[in-house]
Design a protein around this motif. Structure first.
Motif, mmCIF file in Angstrom:
data_model
loop_
_atom_site.group_PDB
_atom_site.id
_atom_site.type_symbol
_atom_site.label_atom_id
_atom_site.label_comp_id
_atom_site.label_asym_id
_atom_site.label_seq_id
_atom_site.Cartn_x
_atom_site.Cartn_y
_atom_site.Cartn_z
ATOM 1 N N MET A 4 29.123 -33.341 3.254
ATOM 2 C CA MET A 4 30.562 -33.283 3.357
ATOM 3 C C MET A 4 30.948 -33.871 4.713
ATOM 4 O O MET A 4 30.402 -33.508 5.733
ATOM 5 C CB MET A 4 31.006 -31.855 3.229
ATOM 6 N N THR A 5 31.906 -34.750 4.697
ATOM 7 C CA THR A 5 32.316 -35.416 5.906
ATOM 8 C C THR A 5 33.434 -34.647 6.558
ATOM 9 O O THR A 5 34.012 -33.714 5.965
ATOM 10 C CB THR A 5 32.796 -36.851 5.605
ATOM 11 N N LYS A 6 33.670 -35.056 7.738
ATOM 12 C CA LYS A 6 34.749 -34.403 8.500
ATOM 13 C C LYS A 6 36.089 -34.575 7.804
ATOM 14 O O LYS A 6 36.907 -33.673 7.769
ATOM 15 C CB LYS A 6 34.775 -35.004 9.904
ATOM 16 N N LEU A 7 36.306 -35.759 7.254
ATOM 17 C CA LEU A 7 37.543 -36.038 6.544
ATOM 18 C C LEU A 7 37.666 -35.141 5.316
ATOM 19 O O LEU A 7 38.731 -34.608 5.048
ATOM 20 C CB LEU A 7 37.583 -37.524 6.148
ATOM 21 N N ASP A 8 36.580 -34.961 4.611
ATOM 22 C CA ASP A 8 36.593 -34.071 3.447
ATOM 23 C C ASP A 8 36.881 -32.643 3.877
ATOM 24 O O ASP A 8 37.574 -31.888 3.191
ATOM 25 C CB ASP A 8 35.252 -34.132 2.704
ATOM 26 N N SER A 9 36.337 -32.257 5.002
ATOM 27 C CA SER A 9 36.546 -30.901 5.522
ATOM 28 C C SER A 9 38.009 -30.683 5.893
ATOM 29 O O SER A 9 38.595 -29.638 5.597
ATOM 30 C CB SER A 9 35.647 -30.679 6.736
ATOM 31 N N ILE A 10 38.609 -31.697 6.502
ATOM 32 C CA ILE A 10 40.023 -31.610 6.882
ATOM 33 C C ILE A 10 40.889 -31.558 5.633
ATOM 34 O O ILE A 10 41.822 -30.762 5.531
ATOM 35 C CB ILE A 10 40.425 -32.795 7.796
ATOM 36 N N LYS A 11 40.577 -32.408 4.634
ATOM 37 C CA LYS A 11 41.331 -32.410 3.380
ATOM 38 C C LYS A 11 41.210 -31.044 2.696
ATOM 39 O O LYS A 11 42.172 -30.523 2.124
ATOM 40 C CB LYS A 11 40.844 -33.514 2.443
ATOM 41 N N GLY A 12 40.025 -30.475 2.765
ATOM 42 C CA GLY A 12 39.814 -29.154 2.157
ATOM 43 C C GLY A 12 40.669 -28.098 2.830
ATOM 44 O O GLY A 12 41.258 -27.231 2.160
ATOM 45 N N LYS A 13 40.728 -28.158 4.162
ATOM 46 C CA LYS A 13 41.535 -27.192 4.917
ATOM 47 C C LYS A 13 43.023 -27.376 4.605
ATOM 48 O O LYS A 13 43.767 -26.410 4.447
ATOM 49 C CB LYS A 13 41.305 -27.342 6.428
ATOM 50 N N VAL A 14 43.467 -28.627 4.502
ATOM 51 C CA VAL A 14 44.858 -28.914 4.176
ATOM 52 C C VAL A 14 45.167 -28.392 2.770
ATOM 53 O O VAL A 14 46.216 -27.763 2.533
ATOM 54 C CB VAL A 14 45.164 -30.433 4.289
ATOM 55 N N ASN A 15 44.258 -28.624 1.846
ATOM 56 C CA ASN A 15 44.458 -28.131 0.478
ATOM 57 C C ASN A 15 44.528 -26.598 0.464
ATOM 58 O O ASN A 15 45.335 -26.006 -0.249
ATOM 59 C CB ASN A 15 43.339 -28.623 -0.441
ATOM 60 N N GLU A 16 43.641 -25.977 1.241
ATOM 61 C CA GLU A 16 43.659 -24.508 1.328
ATOM 62 C C GLU A 16 44.981 -24.020 1.921
ATOM 63 O O GLU A 16 45.574 -23.042 1.442
ATOM 64 C CB GLU A 16 42.494 -24.000 2.176
ATOM 65 N N ALA A 17 45.465 -24.689 2.960
ATOM 66 C CA ALA A 17 46.731 -24.322 3.601
ATOM 67 C C ALA A 17 47.896 -24.523 2.621
ATOM 68 O O ALA A 17 48.812 -23.683 2.540
ATOM 69 C CB ALA A 17 46.945 -25.143 4.876
ATOM 70 N N GLU A 18 47.844 -25.643 1.888
ATOM 71 C CA GLU A 18 48.898 -25.894 0.905
ATOM 72 C C GLU A 18 48.875 -24.828 -0.191
ATOM 73 O O GLU A 18 49.914 -24.333 -0.620
ATOM 74 C CB GLU A 18 48.731 -27.293 0.280
ATOM 75 N N GLU A 19 47.653 -24.500 -0.642
ATOM 76 C CA GLU A 19 47.531 -23.478 -1.688
ATOM 77 C C GLU A 19 48.013 -22.126 -1.158
ATOM 78 O O GLU A 19 48.695 -21.377 -1.865
ATOM 79 C CB GLU A 19 46.070 -23.384 -2.155
ATOM 80 N N PHE A 20 47.682 -21.817 0.091
ATOM 81 C CA PHE A 20 48.129 -20.547 0.684
ATOM 82 C C PHE A 20 49.651 -20.541 0.854
ATOM 83 O O PHE A 20 50.316 -19.544 0.551
ATOM 84 C CB PHE A 20 47.435 -20.325 2.038
ATOM 85 N N ALA A 21 50.246 -21.648 1.273
ATOM 86 C CA ALA A 21 51.703 -21.758 1.417
ATOM 87 C C ALA A 21 52.369 -21.606 0.048
ATOM 88 O O ALA A 21 53.409 -20.942 -0.094
ATOM 89 C CB ALA A 21 52.081 -23.089 2.061
ATOM 90 N N ARG A 22 51.730 -22.211 -0.981
ATOM 91 C CA ARG A 22 52.262 -22.083 -2.345
ATOM 92 C C ARG A 22 52.226 -20.628 -2.793
ATOM 93 O O ARG A 22 53.168 -20.130 -3.407
ATOM 94 C CB ARG A 22 51.458 -22.975 -3.285
ATOM 95 N N LYS A 23 51.140 -19.926 -2.473
ATOM 96 C CA LYS A 23 51.037 -18.512 -2.845
ATOM 97 C C LYS A 23 52.108 -17.679 -2.127
ATOM 98 O O LYS A 23 52.696 -16.778 -2.711
ATOM 99 C CB LYS A 23 49.644 -17.972 -2.534
ATOM 100 N N ILE A 24 52.346 -18.010 -0.861
ATOM 101 C CA ILE A 24 53.413 -17.302 -0.115
ATOM 102 C C ILE A 24 54.763 -17.558 -0.784
ATOM 103 O O ILE A 24 55.566 -16.645 -0.987
ATOM 104 C CB ILE A 24 53.433 -17.738 1.371
ATOM 105 N N TRP A 25 55.019 -18.810 -1.157
ATOM 106 C CA TRP A 25 56.261 -19.173 -1.850
ATOM 107 C C TRP A 25 56.382 -18.411 -3.167
ATOM 108 O O TRP A 25 57.424 -17.821 -3.469
ATOM 109 C CB TRP A 25 56.289 -20.681 -2.084
ATOM 110 N N LEU A 26 55.304 -18.376 -3.937
ATOM 111 C CA LEU A 26 55.310 -17.685 -5.223
ATOM 112 C C LEU A 26 55.485 -16.174 -5.042
ATOM 113 O O LEU A 26 56.189 -15.520 -5.830
ATOM 114 C CB LEU A 26 54.024 -17.977 -6.011
#
Length: 117
Positions: free
Chosen positions: A1-23
């Motif tokens: 896993m590359t650094k870019l993949d790791s950053i994308k994963g963190k962004v996706n996790e943050a987006e998913e967490f923000a979506r859960k907060i919204w929901l």
């Protein structure tokens, strides 16, 4: 896993967490709305039920009052009829005294005439 993949994963996790907060916020709003609507409906039903009960009670009181007034009117009418038959109509007391005095005077004259014979 590359650094870019790791950053994308963190962004996706943050987006998913923000979506859960919204929901969760939407869920809280929906739940509050449902509870408020349920309370409103219960209050509306209770108020309607109470109104209907008050109408029934008012109708009963009205009927009882009308019956009492009718009885009172009948009694008053009967009393007025009896007073009239007894000669206690609407004439004033002074007029009654004058009428009785005139009758006594007429009787006195009649007795005096009979006594003179």
């Amino acid at each position: 896993m590359t650094k870019l993949d790791s950053i994308k994963g963190k962004v996706n996790e943050a987006e998913e967490f923000a979506r859960k907060i919204w929901l969760a916020g939407l869920g809280a709003y929906g739940k509050s709305f449902d509870e408020a609507q349920g309370r409103y409906e219960k209050i509306s039903v209770d108020a309607s039920k109470m109104f209907d009960e008050l109408v029934v009670k008012g109708s009963k009181i009205e009927t009882e009052a009308k019956d009492k007034f009718q009885v009172k009117d009948k009694v008053e009418t009967r009393v007025a009829e009896v007073r009239k038959k007894l000669g206690l109509g609407n004439t004033s007391d002074d007029q009654k005294v004058e009428e009785l005095s005139a009758k006594i005077d007429a009787l006195t004259d009649a007795v005096a005439k009979l006594a003179a014979k």
